[in-house]
Design an enzyme around this catalytic site. Structure first.
Site, short mmCIF file in Angstrom:
data_model
loop_
_atom_site.label_atom_id
_atom_site.label_comp_id
_atom_site.label_asym_id
_atom_site.label_seq_id
_atom_site.Cartn_x
_atom_site.Cartn_y
_atom_site.Cartn_z
N HIS A 185 0.86 -1.18 0.00
CA HIS A 185 0.00 0.00 0.00
C HIS A 185 0.90 1.24 0.00
O HIS A 185 1.42 1.64 1.05
CB HIS A 185 -0.90 0.03 1.24
CG HIS A 185 -1.90 -1.09 1.29
ND1 HIS A 185 -3.01 -1.13 0.48
CD2 HIS A 185 -1.96 -2.21 2.07
CE1 HIS A 185 -3.72 -2.22 0.76
NE2 HIS A 185 -3.09 -2.89 1.70
N HIS A 221 -0.78 -6.63 -5.32
CA HIS A 221 -0.90 -7.90 -4.59
C HIS A 221 -0.24 -8.99 -5.42
O HIS A 221 -0.38 -9.04 -6.65
CB HIS A 221 -2.37 -8.24 -4.36
CG HIS A 221 -2.63 -9.67 -4.01
ND1 HIS A 221 -3.17 -10.57 -4.90
CD2 HIS A 221 -2.41 -10.37 -2.86
CE1 HIS A 221 -3.28 -11.75 -4.33
NE2 HIS A 221 -2.83 -11.65 -3.09
N ASN A 230 0.64 -13.37 -5.06
CA ASN A 230 0.58 -14.61 -4.28
C ASN A 230 1.06 -15.75 -5.16
O ASN A 230 0.66 -15.86 -6.32
CB ASN A 230 -0.84 -14.89 -3.79
CG ASN A 230 -0.93 -16.19 -3.01
OD1 ASN A 230 -1.27 -17.23 -3.58
ND2 ASN A 230 -0.60 -16.14 -1.73
N ARG A 242 1.60 -20.03 -4.44
CA ARG A 242 1.33 -21.01 -3.39
C ARG A 242 1.39 -22.44 -3.93
O ARG A 242 1.19 -22.69 -5.12
CB ARG A 242 -0.03 -20.74 -2.75
CG ARG A 242 -1.19 -20.77 -3.73
CD ARG A 242 -2.47 -20.22 -3.12
NE ARG A 242 -3.56 -20.17 -4.08
CZ ARG A 242 -3.78 -19.17 -4.92
NH1 ARG A 242 -2.97 -18.13 -4.91
NH2 ARG A 242 -4.78 -19.19 -5.77
N HIS A 244 -21.23 -7.09 -4.32
CA HIS A 244 -22.15 -6.20 -3.62
C HIS A 244 -21.98 -4.75 -4.06
O HIS A 244 -22.85 -3.91 -3.82
CB HIS A 244 -21.97 -6.32 -2.10
CG HIS A 244 -20.64 -5.87 -1.60
ND1 HIS A 244 -19.48 -6.59 -1.79
CD2 HIS A 244 -20.27 -4.76 -0.91
CE1 HIS A 244 -18.47 -5.95 -1.24
NE2 HIS A 244 -18.92 -4.83 -0.70
N GLY A 286 -4.98 -19.94 11.38
CA GLY A 286 -3.75 -19.26 10.98
C GLY A 286 -3.40 -18.10 11.88
O GLY A 286 -4.18 -17.68 12.74
N ARG A 287 -2.22 -17.57 11.65
CA ARG A 287 -1.70 -16.47 12.47
C ARG A 287 -2.34 -15.16 12.02
O ARG A 287 -2.04 -14.64 10.95
CB ARG A 287 -0.18 -16.42 12.33
CG ARG A 287 0.51 -15.44 13.26
CD ARG A 287 2.02 -15.64 13.18
NE ARG A 287 2.72 -14.79 14.12
CZ ARG A 287 3.26 -13.61 13.80
NH1 ARG A 287 3.15 -13.14 12.57
NH2 ARG A 287 3.88 -12.89 14.72
#
Length: 303
Positions: free
Chosen positions: A97, A107, A109, A111, A178, A262-263
């Site tokens: 940010h 962003h 990711n 995995r 939404h 998760g943490r």
């Protein structure tokens, strides 16, 4: 799937985290803190976080490698046959940010997921996933085109069929039903990647991860010193509110992390430091804010 394969994936991901942090620190001038953590259920991770930087208001580059005894519904909803299996998930996830409203949020990711055998004796099931997407507040078309060009080039060596598929998936995934609007201008998103085989699937995931620095860091460097004022800051905070809504309501990684025990500190450090909501706000027609909605958020082919 062998222990050596798992070690290769883990080594690449931890190296990717270090390379990305170094590139971002070179632009910001600040240093990412390091928080190593362990999880009682198994394994752990390293959270690299920068708050209050010159260019990065809040940024997190996270590595995690966790084991769960039983997959939660949020992980197995797309694969009901995996419900109840043990699992191991590892990945690198980041959100940046920037302080300047003219520098876009980003962003990334990548995995890897391994579901162990069930009591029925099924074989191990594995897959890769990932992607990267750009969320500008005051977009520059050249930045958006450059970002998408890097996304496309990442998968060109593997065939022409992948980029259109993953680009469309990104447009569909990072959407707020939404609000009936996209979170940003898209990029790439893929999940359940295993059909090309382990080596090719791993290589495709690596290509996305390694494309991040050339795709985003030059944009941050170009825009971090652009002049801005109170109006731009107010709109930035409003758009960050949309980012928070998506992450808490729809993001599969966030939901999986929270529901699998998760943490929380690591999972939620992807949130912006500040965000605002305004009742029934609409941009002034013809304004730069309106241009985001009319010219950039609707899905389109950028390259």
């Amino acid at each position: 799937m062998t222990a050596a394969d798992l070690a290769r994936v883990r080594d690449w991901m931890t190296g990717l985290q270090s390379r990305i942090v170094a590139a971002l620190e070179a632009v910001d001038g600040g240093r990412f803190g390091t928080d190593s953590w362990l999880r009682e259920a198994g394994f752990g991770g390293v959270s690299r976080v920068l708050e209050g930087g010159a260019a990065i208001e809040r940024g997190a580059v996270l590595f995690s490698d966790v084991a769960v005894a039983q997959m939660p519904p949020s992980a197995s909803a797309r694969r009901p046959e995996l419900a109840g299996r043990s699992a191991r998930a590892m990945g690198v996830s980041l959100v940046i940010h920037p302080r300047n409203p003219y520098a876009p949020t980003v962003h990334l990711n990548v995995r890897f997921f391994l579901a162990g055998p069930s009591n029925l004796g099924n074989d191990d099931c594995w897959w890769f996933g990932g992607g990267m997407d750009l969320t500008p507040v005051y977009p520059f078309e050249e930045d958006v085109i450059a970002f998408h060009r890097h996304c496309k080039q990442a998968h060109e060596p593997f065939g022409d069929q992948w980029h259109p598929r993953f680009k469309r998936w990104c447009d569909e995934y990072f959407f707020l039903p939404h609000r009936n609007e996209a979170r940003g201008v898209g990029g790439l998103f893929f999940d359940d990647l295993g059909e090309p085989g382990f080596e090719t699937s791993f290589a495709m995931t690596q290509a996305v991860g390694e494309a991040f620095v050339p795709a985003y860091v030059p944009i941050l460097a170009r825009r971090k010193d652009h002049h801005w004022g109170e109006r731009e800051r107010a709109f930035q905070l409003l758009r960050r509110g949309r980012y928070v809504e998506f992450n808490l309501l729809y993001d599969r990684g966030t939901v999986f992390g929270l529901k699998s025990g998760g943490r929380a500190e690591s999972i939620l450090c992807s949130m912006p430091a500040e965000a605002h909501w305004r009742y029934d706000w609409h941009p002034e027609p013809g304004s730069p804010e309106a241009r985001l909605y009319s010219d950039f958020l609707p899905a389109r082919d950028w390259v």
